[in-house]
Design a protein around this motif. Structure first.
Motif, PDB file in Angstrom:
ATOM      1  N   ASP A   1     -13.024  51.446  28.159  1.00 51.88           N
ATOM      2  CA  ASP A   1     -14.037  50.912  29.074  1.00 51.88           C
ATOM      3  C   ASP A   1     -15.400  50.992  28.403  1.00 51.88           C
ATOM      4  O   ASP A   1     -15.545  51.551  27.307  1.00 51.88           O
ATOM      5  N   ASP A   2     -16.422  50.423  29.032  1.00 52.85           N
ATOM      6  CA  ASP A   2     -17.778  50.391  28.460  1.00 52.85           C
ATOM      7  C   ASP A   2     -18.652  51.506  29.005  1.00 52.85           C
ATOM      8  O   ASP A   2     -19.883  51.404  28.961  1.00 52.85           O
ATOM      9  N   GLY A   3     -18.037  52.577  29.512  1.00 49.69           N
ATOM     10  CA  GLY A   3     -18.807  53.698  30.034  1.00 49.69           C
ATOM     11  C   GLY A   3     -19.435  54.540  28.929  1.00 49.69           C
ATOM     12  O   GLY A   3     -19.115  54.392  27.743  1.00 49.69           O
ATOM     13  N   ARG A   4     -20.335  55.439  29.327  1.00 47.83           N
ATOM     14  CA  ARG A   4     -21.049  56.283  28.378  1.00 47.83           C
ATOM     15  C   ARG A   4     -20.855  57.749  28.725  1.00 47.83           C
ATOM     16  O   ARG A   4     -20.764  58.123  29.903  1.00 47.83           O
ATOM     17  N   GLU A   5     -20.810  58.572  27.646  1.00 49.44           N
ATOM     18  CA  GLU A   5     -20.752  60.023  27.819  1.00 49.44           C
ATOM     19  C   GLU A   5     -22.159  60.529  28.144  1.00 49.44           C
ATOM     20  O   GLU A   5     -23.157  59.799  27.983  1.00 49.44           O
ATOM     21  N   PRO A   6     -22.289  61.817  28.601  1.00 47.41           N
ATOM     22  CA  PRO A   6     -23.634  62.359  28.902  1.00 47.41           C
ATOM     23  C   PRO A   6     -24.595  62.293  27.730  1.00 47.41           C
ATOM     24  O   PRO A   6     -25.812  62.173  27.927  1.00 47.41           O
ATOM     25  N   ASP A   7     -24.061  62.337  26.490  1.00 49.09           N
ATOM     26  CA  ASP A   7     -24.957  62.276  25.331  1.00 49.09           C
ATOM     27  C   ASP A   7     -25.298  60.847  24.929  1.00 49.09           C
ATOM     28  O   ASP A   7     -25.964  60.617  23.918  1.00 49.09           O
ATOM     29  N   GLY A   8     -24.809  59.862  25.713  1.00 50.86           N
ATOM     30  CA  GLY A   8     -25.123  58.463  25.422  1.00 50.86           C
ATOM     31  C   GLY A   8     -24.106  57.754  24.565  1.00 50.86           C
ATOM     32  O   GLY A   8     -24.212  56.538  24.364  1.00 50.86           O
ATOM     33  N   SER A   9     -23.125  58.486  24.028  1.00 55.57           N
ATOM     34  CA  SER A   9     -22.115  57.844  23.193  1.00 55.57           C
ATOM     35  C   SER A   9     -21.088  57.113  24.050  1.00 55.57           C
ATOM     36  O   SER A   9     -20.944  57.380  25.253  1.00 55.57           O
ATOM     37  N   ARG A  10     -20.357  56.172  23.434  1.00 51.17           N
ATOM     38  CA  ARG A  10     -19.333  55.427  24.139  1.00 51.17           C
ATOM     39  C   ARG A  10     -18.182  56.344  24.527  1.00 51.17           C
ATOM     40  O   ARG A  10     -17.797  57.257  23.778  1.00 51.17           O
ATOM     41  N   THR A  11     -17.627  56.108  25.692  1.00 52.38           N
ATOM     42  CA  THR A  11     -16.468  56.878  26.134  1.00 52.38           C
ATOM     43  C   THR A  11     -15.271  56.537  25.260  1.00 52.38           C
ATOM     44  O   THR A  11     -14.958  55.341  25.081  1.00 52.38           O
ATOM     45  N   PRO A  12     -14.605  57.534  24.684  1.00 51.65           N
ATOM     46  CA  PRO A  12     -13.451  57.228  23.833  1.00 51.65           C
ATOM     47  C   PRO A  12     -12.323  56.624  24.664  1.00 51.65           C
ATOM     48  O   PRO A  12     -12.142  56.966  25.832  1.00 51.65           O
ATOM     49  N   PRO A  13     -11.545  55.697  24.094  1.00 49.75           N
ATOM     50  CA  PRO A  13     -10.436  55.097  24.847  1.00 49.75           C
ATOM     51  C   PRO A  13      -9.327  56.113  25.102  1.00 49.75           C
ATOM     52  O   PRO A  13      -9.152  57.074  24.354  1.00 49.75           O
ATOM     53  N   VAL A  14      -8.605  55.880  26.175  1.00 53.63           N
ATOM     54  CA  VAL A  14      -7.421  56.689  26.480  1.00 53.63           C
ATOM     55  C   VAL A  14      -6.231  56.056  25.781  1.00 53.63           C
ATOM     56  O   VAL A  14      -5.961  54.856  25.951  1.00 53.63           O
ATOM     57  N   VAL A  15      -5.513  56.822  24.977  1.00 53.95           N
ATOM     58  CA  VAL A  15      -4.357  56.317  24.229  1.00 53.95           C
ATOM     59  C   VAL A  15      -3.143  57.144  24.615  1.00 53.95           C
ATOM     60  O   VAL A  15      -3.182  58.388  24.556  1.00 53.95           O
ATOM     61  N   TRP A  16      -2.095  56.473  25.013  1.00 52.97           N
ATOM     62  CA  TRP A  16      -0.835  57.153  25.373  1.00 52.97           C
ATOM     63  C   TRP A  16       0.288  56.384  24.712  1.00 52.97           C
ATOM     64  O   TRP A  16       0.310  55.144  24.731  1.00 52.97           O
TER      65      TRP A  16
END
Length: 527
Positions: free
Chosen positions: A508-523
């Motif tokens: 997704d195009d969300g952001r972490e608290p530090d401003g970095s991109r949210t890593p994708p979930v891989v299963w």
């Protein structure tokens, strides 16, 4: 009034006294049966016996055409009847003259009578003839034909007997008609009530339409009961059918836009057809299988739900005015029942949505918050306890609580999705999950498949992948600022050891608290 002499009785066309007891017995017996077909056969049997005729027939006239619609015969075997062939037309010869006659007609020799039109090939030879019309409330219902008197020619006495019997027959037929009409109305009313009850018990739409088609077919004595519904291009398509024989080719048959029949139906008008196979208004390929038909709009509140078609087999009797009226009333009530059933299902679905929403709120507001508070207390305790076995146990308890919170949140996310019938394929199940998530997220996640996922992904692996997908979508929903999600299901992936695998990636195009991109979930899991 004094007693009439035999001569006076003869002059007035009345039977002589020795026949009066037999005539009285015949009159009483004719009125003893309220079933119309039995009454008609009894009339011709009685007339033949009373006049000592060898042959007798009672022809029922079609009100619209004046032709003979039914023929009840006495004195001829089935083989002789089959040799004669089709019914006489009822217009020509002595039979036609009867319709306009006020009195019985006699002929001593049909072969020389100028009013006679001759006998068809295969007909038994006949000379002497006696006939009389049967009137029901001033309407000519049919005619009685008698031929070949055993003792020679028919007499005035025979004509008087037949006149009295025909008059009594008209009364008996009128009563039988009223009784039959009342019974038919009762059956249609009972049928409409049964359909309404069945529809309101919770049948799905397909079963409900089939129920309407089946009950209408039975009540109308049709060869098939068919439900058509409007299509997107302005035509109509058969969506449900019930037949006595093979229904192949019916469901899915469409009426093209612009058909004259379709224009009447879409305008809310009923359509009545004498012969489906030859009527130029009929354009469907299945029309050659049917004869008389009626097509009735199913509408409620000015809205056309569909059409009920009731075709009879080729050569069957056309529908009468009473049939049309009763079927139209049934269609109106069936349409209303379909609308009520659909509204009831909507209310039931709404109740399910509301109940699920309440459960989701309770889980979120009570259970998750308490679990989260407990996790915080344990975390605080673990930090104060320092190193050792206690710290390890507290850490494991915290991890379990965190996992439980994630599972509960996933369950909440699933509860917030609208319920629907489970798709049969794995690809359909993935699309259902993402489609349901769109209602909560406010946008539709994009989905891409690689490889033959339906053929390669086994059911146990598919269930775990769907659980992981729900968790990833729920996590994305909790993050602020997420406006796009991409889901990739790859059935051509491989594990580091070379085994075939299926891989799920949710980004997704969300952001972490530090401003970095949210890593994708891989299963991923081996196939």
């Amino acid at each position: 009034m004094g007693d009439r002499t035999p001569e006076e009785a003869r002059e007035r066309g009345l039977p002589r006294s020795p026949l009066l007891p037999r005539l009285l017995e015949a009159v009483l017996s004719v009125g003893s049966d309220l079933e119309l077909r039995a009454t008609l056969q009894q009339i011709i049997d009685t007339a033949t016996a009373l006049t000592a005729a060898r042959y007798g027939a009672l022809g029922v006239l079609d009100p619209g055409r004046g032709t003979i619609r039914e023929l009840y015969v006495c004195g001829m075997t089935e083989e002789e009847q089959a040799a004669v062939g089709d019914f006489p037309d009822g217009h020509s010869g002595l039979l036609g003259a009867l319709t306009e006659a006020a009195e019985p007609l006699r002929s001593d020799d049909m072969t020389t009578d100028p009013r006679a039109a001759g006998l068809p090939p295969g007909h038994p030879p006949m000379r002497s003839f006696l006939g009389a019309p049967i009137r029901v409330h001033h309407e000519v219902f049919g005619n009685i034909y008698l031929a070949e008197k055993h003792t020679g020619h028919f007499t005035e006495t025979d004509a008087g007997l037949l006149k009295v019997l025909a008059a009594q027959a008209g009364i008996a037929i009128g009563n039988a008609r009223l009784y039959e009409s009342a019974r038919r109305r009762e059956r249609w009313i009972e049928g409409a009530a049964a359909v309404t009850t069945t529809l309101l018990t919770g049948e799905n739409l397909s079963d409900a339409l089939t129920t309407v088609a089946e009950r209408a077919r039975i009540l109308s004595d049709a060869a098939a009961g068919v439900i058509l519904q409007p299509t997107g291009d302005g035509g109509m398509e058969i969506v449900a059918a019930d037949t006595r024989e093979d229904p192949a080719g019916l469901v899915g048959t469409a009426i093209a836009p612009g058909s004259p029949v379709l224009e009447q139906l879409l305008g809310g008008e009923a359509v009545f057809i004498e012969d489906s196979a030859t009527d130029p208004r009929m354009t469907t390929p299945v029309r050659s299988r049917f004869g008389p038909s009626m097509m009735l709009p199913l509408q409620s509140g000015g809205r056309l739900i569909g059409t009920l078609a009731l075709p009879r087999r080729r050569g069957a009797h056309p529908y009468g005015d009473v049939d049309r009226l009763l079927a139209a009333q049934f269609a109106s009530q069936a349409a209303l029942a379909l609308v009520l059933a659909d509204a009831q299902q909507d209310r039931e679905r709404l109740a399910v949505y509301e109940d699920r929403d309440r459960i989701a709120r309770d889980l979120h507001d009570l259970v998750v918050q308490r679990l989260f508070a407990t996790e915080m207390m344990l975390e605080s305790t673990r930090r104060r306890a320092g190193a050792g076995e206690t710290t390890e146990l507290l850490g494991r308890a915290i991890d379990e609580l965190d996992s439980t919170i994630q599972e509960v949140r996933t369950a909440i996310f699933a509860l917030q999705q609208p319920p629907a019938d489970a798709p049969a394929t794995f690809r359909g199940q993935v699309l259902r999950e993402t489609g349901g998530a769109a209602a909560v997220l406010g946008f539709q996640p994009s989905v891409r498949f690689a490889g033959a996922v339906d053929a390669l992904v086994p059911e146990p692996v598919g269930k775990r992948l769907l659980a992981a997908l729900r968790g990833a979508l729920a996590a994305a929903h909790r993050r602020a600022g997420v406006s796009a999600i991409e889901v990739v299901v790859d059935a051509t992936a491989t594990l580091p050891d070379g085994r075939d695998a299926v891989r799920l990636t949710v980004a997704d195009d969300g952001r972490e608290p530090d401003g970095s991109r949210t890593p994708p979930v891989v299963w991923q899991a081996p196939l």
